[in-house]
Structure formats: structure tokens, C-alpha cells
Write a protein that holds these residues in place. Structure first.
Motif: not given
Lengths: 295, 295
Positions: A103-104, A217-221, A239-244, B219-224
């Protein structure tokens, strides 16, 4: 046959979480909705809605809600074949199970390319998203499970590539002598939730051992990346989210050239194949354009 | 007194989700963990762990797990007063309830400023996050509820500002004649989950009426934000996250100068005030620097 006016009222209450909002959706009064749900509860001799804020379904209520959605879906398939039947009510809502990192990264683009329909997304770990399909609670799932669920088709999507990442300051503090099983056992890691095995999987692949260590514990991308940037811990990030961030040096890979590829599959219920045809096309196209070759 | 060696094994299984990982954490063999949990179940005459993947606690198991965490916390407070007592085991894990949009905007920075400790975050709507505190399942919460939960202190943090946003293409398609109750009833909206009342609250404030409309559930802030950018629907997004998109014209405000300010409070358990002191300072500082004045 069951009384579908009563069932529609029940499903609207459980879906919207309140009698008032269900009434608005069905264009009747809240007291009509309340009477319908009460009548259904009397006929079936069981409580279907836990009155609260929000209202939720009892197991029996949820099962009926799911049945109503399946019937709506069959009606929408029927309408394709018999266009003379008038459509009444809101557009079909398609319930899907997706892993948070899909989703992210690529899934919203696929949703945007799918023809007009409403999405109801359930987030779950890729190792568990197929369970929702198995229980009949969703019509399709992005999952790590290749084997088709009964009544479903499964198509490979490609692999989501993860990199074990941390901030440079974190690496200096916890890995001054390099990353090994001893330093990994002391360095705080990030874990999404108790289903998240990615960090453990990576240490197994890279060091031949599952290594116990302190964890957040951190339930969010997105928070996973923010926490890595802030130096709270190391974690497996797409990788797509951290490449930059990797390019700019705000994050570094714990071990260069040691990514973890997670193969993903699109499994969808055959009963809904027509409704899902457009979504399936969009999902396969977007995944093909963004994911890696299967390992 | 209860047997805390057995209880620690139980808590480790429920927290890590597996007997193997619990064993690693406690530096014993999986069979030792299994024996301890079995012994505890026999003594108490009830099942405490649902064996599965992941293993989860039964209600009784979860209650005991919570008790173990409270005792650990009391021990950590004791250690401040009697520094001679040796610390054994991993650092204290602090369990907090936070709303997803706070986590997506300012909360990770506060976590990073807090002194060394491990965080276990539970995400819930700001209208419901105080329930976790009420049930004793977390030590502190970011919540919309000002009234102190019993045994807790409550401090105002400021307001998180939301803007009703959509893509320009979405606005052209659904609001060609402007945004009003008729066009809002047809335009798909985004809803986080059945607890999310923000879109309804905004239409109430801006148009004097709750308006029923088709919705996506996401249900995701970023996906919103991604879904708004992709033209799937309109939704209430934190101003902090969409300011750049609004400036660049990738998103537009449905109604200019009509934000929704959601007041937030930091409620924390008095029993843990010493453990939470550093976190509380960091939370108040970061919130003060980023949130708006209370409306």
C-alpha cells in the motif's frame, strides 16, 4: 429466502458503525434501521450488533454482513449479463487484503487505474493476508502465499525488495566494529508487529542465525522509515521508499548488496472474477512496472 | 506471590509471538519456555496461549502479560531509588497509544528525543486511544479526550490541523459547480476506518449537515494522501503532510480557509510518572513546536 431489507440495514450499521449513518446511507430514519435490526435479531434469536461507538458486529452479525456483500457482488455480476436490471444503491465496494508496504509503494496507483469502484482495504502482513481470503472476508489479496486458496486464482506479481537500513549516527553508535551477530544482538531493531518476520529473515539469510535483540514495535510503513531516519533503530525498509535517503546518505544499508526480496502474489476469488477483472489488470500492470523479478 | 519466572516466559511468548523467539529473548531453550507456560496453565487451570503463527494470548494470558509489564515498570521505578539493585533483562518497553496522524507527523521526532527506552506503539483513533489507557493496556496516550482517565494526568498538546483536500482533476469531475451538499453526496470520500469521523465532522462544520456519500476505506495516513493525489476521493489530511502538495497545486482545498482543528492531549499513568518523565518532556516540546494553538 432471507429478508434482504433487514439484512441491508444490518450490513449498513456494521459497515458505517452507527444507526444514524446507516439510516442516511439507506435514506430511511434511524428508528426504521433500529427496528429492522431488532426484528432480524428476534427472528434469528441472537444479538447481531454490539451497540457502542462505533457499533460492531457480533460474530453472527459479521457473518451475515459478509453474506450480504457476497449477494451484492453476485447481483453486480448479474447486471453485466442482464443490463435491463436497474442498479439501485451505492456502487459495489470491493474488499481487499493488502500488506502495508505494498500500500505504501505501488498499490494506490493500481487502485487509481482500476475502473470506478469503491475500495475497502484491510491491512495485514503478507504472510497472513491470504487468511482473509480463506475466511471469505475479502475478494482478493496481495500475499506472499503462492498456493491458490480454494476457489481462487493466483498470479505472481514480482518481488518487493527490502534493504536493512539505519541512520549513519545509529551505525556509528551500535556497529563501530561492523555489523555482526554480537553487535546485532545489542542494536535496537524496528518490528512492525508480532507477525513481522522480515528483520529475523534477513539476519538469518545474512548471518545464518536468527538473532534476538531489543526492539521497538511500530505498526506503520512510513513511521518505520521516520524512526530509522531519527536513529531509533534499524529495520527492513522497501527499497522504493528509501532509495532517495540512501543516495543522500541520510540512511545507509547495514550490509551492502544484501537486499531481501519478498515474492508477492495476487490471489482473487473466482466467484468475483468479472467484478475484479479491471482491478486485476491494473494490479498486474502496476506490479509488473514496479516490482523486481521473482528471486 | 506468583511465580515470575513462569510469568516472564508467558509474557515473552505473547510479546514475540513464538516459543522459539521467547526462548532466544530469555536465553533458555524453547522446551524450557514451553514447560514454564504449560506449568503456569496447569496451576491456573486455564489456557493462556493460543498456539498458532503467531502465538497469541487468551484473555487470561493477555491480562497476565499486562500484569508482568506493570511489575517490570514498578521494578524500573524502584531501581531509580535504589541504584544498587542490578538491572537484569532487556531495557523497559513503554507501550503507548497514538493516533495514526500524530505518528505520521510529529510523534517519531518526540520518540527520538526521549531518553533510551524501547517503544511499543498501538495505533488507534484519537477518540478511542484513551480507552487503551482506561483498560490499563498502555502507559500513556495521545488522545482527543481532555478529561483525565482515572489515575492519569492530562496535558493539552495543541491542535492537529486538517484540510479537506482532493486532486484538481477530482474537483473538476465531482465539483464542477462548486462544493455543496448535493455534490458532496455524490463525490467518493476517503475514510480511515469505521472510527474515523473527521470527514463527517468537517461537512457538519462547513455545511451544517452530516452528508452520506460513497467512500473508500483506507487505514493508512500516507495512503490517504496518495489516494487523494491519485484522484480516488477527497479526505481530511493533516496540513503538515499536504502543505507542499497544496503549494504545488497537486492537491487543492475543497473550501479555502475552512480547516478542522483537532485538539490533542497527552494523558499518562501516574504510576509510571518517573519512567515517562523524559518521554513526557519530549512529547510536550515537539507538540508545542509543531501543533496549532487550541481552538
Amino acid at each position: 429466502m432471507l429478508d434482504y431489507a433487514l439484512l441491508a440495514a444490518l450490513a449498513a450499521v456494521i459497515r458505517t458503525g452507527s444507526f444514524e449513518r446507516a439510516a442516511q446511507q439507506l435514506h430511511v430514519t434511524p428508528s426504521a434501521v433500529s427496528q429492522r435490526v431488532k426484528l432480524l435479531e428476534e427472528r434469528l434469536g441472537t444479538v447481531l450488533v454490539v451497540r457502542g461507538s462505533p457499533c460492531t458486529g457480533t460474530p453472527a452479525g459479521q457473518r451475515l454482513c459478509q453474506h450480504v456483500e457476497q449477494v451484492s457482488l453476485l447481483e453486480s455480476e448479474l447486471r453485466h449479463e442482464l443490463p435491463g436490471i436497474q442498479h439501485s444503491g451505492p456502487p459495489v465496494t470491493v474488499r481487499l487484503a493488502v500488506n502495508a508496504d505494498s500500500l505504501a509503494t505501488w498499490f494506490v496507483d493500481a487502485m487509481a487505474e482500476a475502473p470506478d469502484c469503491l475500495f475497502d482495504l484491510v491491512l495485514d502482513d503478507q504472510e497472513h493476508s491470504a487468511d482473509w481470503l480463506r475466511r471469505g472476508e475479502v475478494l482478493a489479496a496481495v500475499t506472499a502465499s503462492a498456493k491458490p486458496v480454494q476457489g481462487c486464482d493466483s498470479t505472481p506479481l514480482g518481488a518487493l525488495r527490502y534493504v536493512a537500513t539505519a541512520s549513519p549516527a545509529f551505525v556509528r553508535r551500535y556497529f563501530p566494529e561492523g555489523v555482526d551477530t554480537t553487535s546485532l544482538a545489542r542494536a535496537p531493531r524496528l518490528t512492525f508487529n508480532s507477525k513481522d518476520r522480515l528483520q529475523a529473515l534477513w539476519t538469518e539469510r545474512a548471518f545464518g542465525a536468527e538473532i534476538a535483540s531489543p526492539t521497538h514495535w511500530l505498526p506503520s510503513s512510513q513511521a518505520f522509515i521516520d524512526a530509522a531516519l531519527a536513529g531509533l533503530g534499524w529495520g527492513m525498509n522497501p527499497e522504493m521508499l528509501v532509495a532517495g535517503h540512501l543516495r543522500d546518505g541520510r540512511l545507509v544499508a547495514l550490509v551492502p548488496d544484501q537486499p531481501l526480496d519478498v515474492p508477492l502474489f495476487w490471489q482473487r476469488s473466482r466467484i468475483a472474477s468479472r467484478t475484479l477483472a479491471g482491478i486485476t489488470r491494473a494490479v498486474l500492470r502496476k506490479a509488473g512496472a514496479t516490482l523486481h523479478q521473482m528471486p
